[in-house]
Design a protein around this motif. Structure first.
Motif, mmCIF file in Angstrom:
data_model
loop_
_atom_site.group_PDB
_atom_site.id
_atom_site.type_symbol
_atom_site.label_atom_id
_atom_site.label_comp_id
_atom_site.label_asym_id
_atom_site.label_seq_id
_atom_site.Cartn_x
_atom_site.Cartn_y
_atom_site.Cartn_z
ATOM 1 N N LYS A 1 5.161 13.132 1.662
ATOM 2 C CA LYS A 1 3.899 13.103 0.906
ATOM 3 C C LYS A 1 3.331 14.502 0.751
ATOM 4 O O LYS A 1 2.498 14.746 -0.113
ATOM 5 C CB LYS A 1 2.881 12.215 1.635
ATOM 6 C CG LYS A 1 2.973 10.745 1.266
ATOM 7 C CD LYS A 1 1.735 10.001 1.762
ATOM 8 C CE LYS A 1 1.527 8.723 0.974
ATOM 9 N NZ LYS A 1 0.154 8.178 1.167
ATOM 10 N N GLY B 1 0.299 3.364 -3.088
ATOM 11 C CA GLY B 1 0.101 4.721 -2.589
ATOM 12 C C GLY B 1 -1.280 4.895 -1.979
ATOM 13 O O GLY B 1 -1.801 6.006 -1.897
ATOM 14 N N GLY B 2 -1.860 3.794 -1.523
ATOM 15 C CA GLY B 2 -3.182 3.843 -0.895
ATOM 16 C C GLY B 2 -3.979 2.595 -1.226
ATOM 17 O O GLY B 2 -3.428 1.605 -1.713
ATOM 18 N N GLU C 1 0.826 -1.216 0.000
ATOM 19 C CA GLU C 1 0.000 0.000 0.000
ATOM 20 C C GLU C 1 0.855 1.259 0.000
ATOM 21 O O GLU C 1 0.648 2.161 -0.795
ATOM 22 C CB GLU C 1 -0.925 0.004 1.223
ATOM 23 C CG GLU C 1 -2.041 -1.031 1.127
ATOM 24 C CD GLU C 1 -2.963 -0.997 2.332
ATOM 25 O OE1 GLU C 1 -3.012 0.041 3.044
ATOM 26 O OE2 GLU C 1 -3.629 -2.016 2.588
ATOM 27 N N GLU C 2 1.828 1.296 0.930
ATOM 28 C CA GLU C 2 2.607 2.518 1.111
ATOM 29 C C GLU C 2 4.099 2.220 1.096
ATOM 30 O O GLU C 2 4.515 1.076 1.285
ATOM 31 C CB GLU C 2 2.250 3.179 2.457
ATOM 32 C CG GLU C 2 0.785 3.565 2.595
ATOM 33 C CD GLU C 2 0.406 4.739 1.710
ATOM 34 O OE1 GLU C 2 1.308 5.348 1.094
ATOM 35 O OE2 GLU C 2 -0.801 5.038 1.616
#
Lengths: 198, 198
Positions: free
Chosen positions: B34, A108-109, A86-87
């Motif tokens: 980010k 990225g999510g 995810e990250e």
């Protein structure tokens, strides 16, 4: 808070960092002000330097000073496996565990109708294209064991059906050193369901 | 950790802040990366600005952009009372509580033979001289309720004996909303000893 604008502004910014409340932000700022030469100025410089030099890898979404990142260009790493996380923080966790020698795709999510985050935002098209490369044999879905993470993993597995790769996901089960008594029912159920026979 | 030198350096510096471990330092750095425009660069600038502009007040030891600090020069504050605290953070706490309208003396620590911190390091001579000023009527010792704090308070009270001021210390007792059941014996004992009669 501290009455002084410079200090208050600094505390305000620190308190917006994850895991830092107003109280710990105040402590951190005081700590910095006590050690200006050894901590405060180096920190300002380091933040500036990182902000200017760290890029997102065009291939996998990792953060590095170069793009493609050091992992994507490392020829000693196995091109046959892509681990989907995810990250970037999850990528770091995988790297720390030293169990994976392939490459990554950082989403990225997760898919989220609420935040309007769809497949394109997670670069899934790009992932599918990478998976089509005949060097790639397997895509390991290492999203979090949350509803969103698992939903996203399921969606990606569907998208990869005709990409000519094996798709797998991390096993659920009892964490090492975990005590049954303290485990939630879900984990216990998963551990039982995927029990291994001697 | 992250493999990239800029990121690792930044994480290293963050993890040296009080209350931040390696894990929360990583999360903070990722959070910054980010949001570079809205968080990262402003933070670097704010740290730099604070480091350059914040001074230690020559009178009381408070941190401010001006010296003497805003509290020492605020004519609406009562010059008759000096509150002695260990750290600037304690001064901030007093200010937040809005219960004290006098001025301060920030020790910058406590007497400690171990760390070789003696009276001169805490500016106690300076405090005694301020106390000799006929405008000053009372010195309130608001050091922490620790052994070191109380020892330091006791030492200061001795030094102030012939300065012609009243010397007091904060009361010990049950915190507001505190439940006897959860209080340590020391606090309970102190609360009992200094009980108030109707």
């Amino acid at each position: 808070m501290a009455g002084d604008t410079h200090i208050d502004r600094l505390i305000g910014l620190f308190s917006r960092l994850p895991g830092l409340g107003p109280r710990s932000a105040r402590r951190a700022v005081l700590h910095l002000l006590k050690q200006r030469e050894s901590m405060m100025l180096p920190l300002a410089t380091a933040i500036q330097a990182a902000a200017e030099n760290v890029k997102t890898c065009e291939i996998c979404g990792n953060l590095d000073t170069v793009s493609p990142c050091a992992i994507c260009t490392d020829t000693r790493r196995d091109p046959a496996q892509i681990c989907v996380v995810e990250e970037v923080g999850d990528l770091w966790a995988m790297e720390r565990s030293r169990n994976f020698r392939g490459r990554y795709h950082v989403l990225g999510g997760v898919l989220s109708a609420l935040d309007g985050r769809g497949p394109e935002a997670l670069g899934i098209e790009k992932l599918v294209n990478r998976a089509r490369d005949e060097a790639v044999m397997e895509v390991i879905l290492a999203t979090n064991a949350t509803v969103e993470g698992q939903t996203t993993a399921h969606y990606i597995s569907e998208r990869l059906k005709d990409a000519g790769v094996k798709t797998s996901r991390l096993a659920h089960g009892i964490p090492l050193g975990g005590e049954l008594d303290y485990l939630d029912d879900g984990t216990l159920g998963a551990a039982l369901a995927s029990r291994q026979y001697y």
